[in-house]
Design a protein around this motif. Structure first.
Motif, PDB file in Angstrom:
ATOM      1  N   CYS A  22     -27.249  80.962  61.693  1.00 41.25           N
ATOM      2  CA  CYS A  22     -26.561  82.242  61.864  1.00 41.25           C
ATOM      3  C   CYS A  22     -25.119  81.942  62.241  1.00 41.25           C
ATOM      4  O   CYS A  22     -24.861  81.386  63.311  1.00 41.25           O
ATOM      5  N   ALA A  23     -24.200  82.288  61.333  1.00 39.31           N
ATOM      6  CA  ALA A  23     -22.790  82.010  61.544  1.00 39.31           C
ATOM      7  C   ALA A  23     -22.037  83.299  61.852  1.00 39.31           C
ATOM      8  O   ALA A  23     -22.162  84.283  61.116  1.00 39.31           O
ATOM      9  N   ILE A  51     -29.872  80.574  73.731  1.00 40.51           N
ATOM     10  CA  ILE A  51     -29.084  79.463  74.246  1.00 40.51           C
ATOM     11  C   ILE A  51     -27.771  80.028  74.758  1.00 40.51           C
ATOM     12  O   ILE A  51     -27.133  80.850  74.095  1.00 40.51           O
ATOM     13  N   HIS A  52     -27.380  79.614  75.957  1.00 37.10           N
ATOM     14  CA  HIS A  52     -26.192  80.159  76.588  1.00 37.10           C
ATOM     15  C   HIS A  52     -25.015  79.201  76.428  1.00 37.10           C
ATOM     16  O   HIS A  52     -25.197  78.034  76.016  1.00 37.10           O
ATOM     17  N   ASP A  72     -23.488  75.249  67.483  1.00 34.35           N
ATOM     18  CA  ASP A  72     -22.263  74.506  67.209  1.00 34.35           C
ATOM     19  C   ASP A  72     -21.116  75.437  67.567  1.00 34.35           C
ATOM     20  O   ASP A  72     -20.793  76.355  66.808  1.00 34.35           O
ATOM     21  N   ASN A  73     -20.510  75.224  68.712  1.00 37.33           N
ATOM     22  CA  ASN A  73     -19.471  76.133  69.185  1.00 37.33           C
ATOM     23  C   ASN A  73     -18.232  76.105  68.288  1.00 37.33           C
ATOM     24  O   ASN A  73     -17.543  77.116  68.148  1.00 37.33           O
ATOM     25  N   VAL A  78     -25.390  79.365  65.371  1.00 38.29           N
ATOM     26  CA  VAL A  78     -26.617  79.054  66.100  1.00 38.29           C
ATOM     27  C   VAL A  78     -27.695  78.701  65.087  1.00 38.29           C
ATOM     28  O   VAL A  78     -27.742  79.267  63.995  1.00 38.29           O
ATOM     29  N   TYR A  79     -28.536  77.744  65.465  1.00 40.04           N
ATOM     30  CA  TYR A  79     -29.591  77.271  64.583  1.00 40.04           C
ATOM     31  C   TYR A  79     -30.951  77.443  65.262  1.00 40.04           C
ATOM     32  O   TYR A  79     -31.056  77.440  66.487  1.00 40.04           O
TER      33      TYR A  79
END
Length: 118
Positions: A22-23, A51-52, A72-73, A78-79
């Motif tokens: 999800c990008a 996930i925070h 991946d900030n 998020v994966y």
């Protein structure tokens, strides 16, 4: 405005694996919480994993030890790595992201279908 684009759903046999992505893109000054939820036919939407920004994670009991959430900030992505999939995991999976842009907003993805069947 912020857009969330999900990918990675599909049909898989029991015991198989899938990886959801999800990008987030658009006017983003910061992201705190990122997570995955799912909704099976006839059931309410439920939390799968979150996930925070500091890296802490939490999982639904039903997916612990099988699913892994990561982020991946740099890519605002998020994966969800899903292993040992079971027919009970069949649902539409949605990502949810908390975004700061003038103030905090919550955005949902459009959903991606995951079907676990032989």
């Amino acid at each position: 405005q912020v857009q969330l684009v999900e990918s990675g759903g599909g049909l898989v046999q029991p015991g198989g694996s899938l990886r959801l992505s999800c990008a987030a893109s658009g006017s983003i000054a910061g992201i705190n919480s990122m997570g995955w939820y799912r909704q099976a036919p006839g059931k309410q939407r439920e939390l799968v994993a979150t996930i925070h920004s500091g890296g802490s994670r939490n999982y639904a009991d039903s997916v612990k030890d099988r699913f892994t959430i990561s982020r991946d900030n740099a890519k605002n992505t998020v994966y969800l790595q899903m292993n040992s999939l079971e027919p009970e995991d069949t649902a539409v999976y949605y990502c949810k992201v908390g975004v700061y842009s003038t103030r905090w907003w919550t955005y949902w993805g459009q959903g991606t279908q995951v079907t676990v069947s032989s």
